[in-house]
Design an enzyme around this catalytic site. Structure first.
Site, mmCIF file in Angstrom:
data_model
loop_
_atom_site.group_PDB
_atom_site.id
_atom_site.type_symbol
_atom_site.label_atom_id
_atom_site.label_comp_id
_atom_site.label_asym_id
_atom_site.label_seq_id
_atom_site.Cartn_x
_atom_site.Cartn_y
_atom_site.Cartn_z
ATOM 1 N N PHE A 173 34.388 57.242 22.045
ATOM 2 C CA PHE A 173 33.565 58.264 22.696
ATOM 3 C C PHE A 173 33.504 57.991 24.193
ATOM 4 C CE2 PHE A 173 29.470 60.084 24.021
ATOM 5 C CZ PHE A 173 29.665 61.385 23.612
ATOM 6 N N ALA B 270 17.789 64.714 28.066
ATOM 7 C CA ALA B 270 19.059 64.365 28.710
ATOM 8 C C ALA B 270 20.235 64.692 27.810
ATOM 9 C CB ALA B 270 19.084 62.883 29.075
ATOM 10 N N GLU C 36 19.805 71.063 26.280
ATOM 11 C CA GLU C 36 19.222 69.845 25.752
ATOM 12 C C GLU C 36 17.705 69.962 25.591
ATOM 13 O OE1 GLU C 36 20.685 67.248 24.528
ATOM 14 O OE2 GLU C 36 22.745 67.793 25.055
ATOM 15 N N GLU D 269 16.377 68.876 22.046
ATOM 16 C CA GLU D 269 15.625 67.629 21.958
ATOM 17 C C GLU D 269 14.119 67.819 21.932
ATOM 18 O OE1 GLU D 269 18.843 64.559 23.977
ATOM 19 O OE2 GLU D 269 16.980 64.957 25.039
ATOM 20 N N PRO E 184 26.992 51.793 39.505
ATOM 21 C CA PRO E 184 28.339 51.965 40.064
ATOM 22 C C PRO E 184 29.151 50.686 40.159
ATOM 23 C CG PRO E 184 26.697 52.060 41.807
ATOM 24 C CD PRO E 184 25.933 52.037 40.514
ATOM 25 N N GLY E 185 28.521 49.539 39.882
ATOM 26 C CA GLY E 185 29.298 48.304 39.879
ATOM 27 C C GLY E 185 30.272 48.211 38.716
ATOM 28 N N GLU F 233 29.710 56.772 35.732
ATOM 29 C CA GLU F 233 28.757 57.825 35.351
ATOM 30 C C GLU F 233 27.953 58.295 36.555
ATOM 31 O OE1 GLU F 233 25.120 58.598 32.167
ATOM 32 O OE2 GLU F 233 25.520 56.578 32.901
ATOM 33 N N GLU G 80 24.184 64.520 15.031
ATOM 34 C CA GLU G 80 24.394 63.507 16.067
ATOM 35 C C GLU G 80 23.489 62.293 15.857
ATOM 36 O OE1 GLU G 80 24.161 65.199 19.976
ATOM 37 O OE2 GLU G 80 25.717 66.696 19.572
#
Length: 205
Positions: free
Chosen positions: A24, A92, A108, A112, A130-131, A135, A158
């Protein structure tokens, strides 16, 4: 204030990129060099990159009642480092098809929390880690009517089991202060709303 570093198109050189895992999510291994602040190219670096779809998070806010709608669900990433892996979060979802972020936020909210959102107020777009991950998160406040909100929702196919809470905004801000709300998107959105509540309520009430 010093000038920000402005890299050109040749500032990063990808020497090799391979996919180590594809499910995924995807994990890539990169060999690269990048330009240094002092000039010239730096040494060869080896980096793993967690490749994810971009995400959309929305804080449903009822300006009439000054309440927010939060959801609670199990999160595997918190299982080993948190006493309670059921986290209080924002609505989210991932942008995993040809959708605009605003469409994801509205979809969503229905899936949700069984909520239909009105106006959406963009807060910011940011990189949560970001290290090691690419995303990007699109963050919104969404106008809602919180009367009657609650219950357990989510898509069974899901594996979602999502409980809905309606809290006065002040209670949610206190939960940020005392660490009960401990995920980045929720903290950012609630603190932004605390700073901008008067303007939001003025335009939405």
């Amino acid at each position: 204030m010093s000038e920000l570093f402005k890299p050109g198109p040749d500032a990063v050189e990808i020497l090799q990129r391979e996919t180590c895992f594809q499910g995924f999510y995807k994990l890539d291994r990169l060999q690269l060099r990048h330009r240094l602040f002092a000039g010239g190219m730096g040494p060869e670096l080896n980096r793993e990159l967690f490749v994810r779809h971009d995400a959309v998070c929305v804080l449903p806010y009822d300006p009439q009642r000054d309440c927010v709608v939060l959801i609670e669900q199990f999160r595997v990433g918190a299982m080993d480092k948190n006493g309670n892996p059921w986290l209080l979060e924002l609505v989210a979802g991932l942008i995993d098809k040809d959708e605009q972020p605003e469409e994801v936020a509205r979809r969503e909210a229905v899936e949700e929390a069984d909520l239909n959102l009105g106006a959406l107020w963009p807060i910011t777009t940011y990189f949560p880690s970001p290290g090691g991950s690419d995303e990007r998160v699109y963050l919104y406040v969404g106008r809602c009517d919180s009367q009657g909100a609650g219950g357990v929702h989510g898509l069974a196919e899901e594996g979602e089991d999502i409980r809905v809470h309606v809290w006065p905004l002040e209670d949610a801000l206190q939960a940020v202060r005392d660490g009960r709300i401990n995920n980045a998107a929720s903290i950012i959105a609630l603190q932004w709303l605390a700073l901008n509540r008067a303007e939001v309520r003025g335009l939405w009430s």
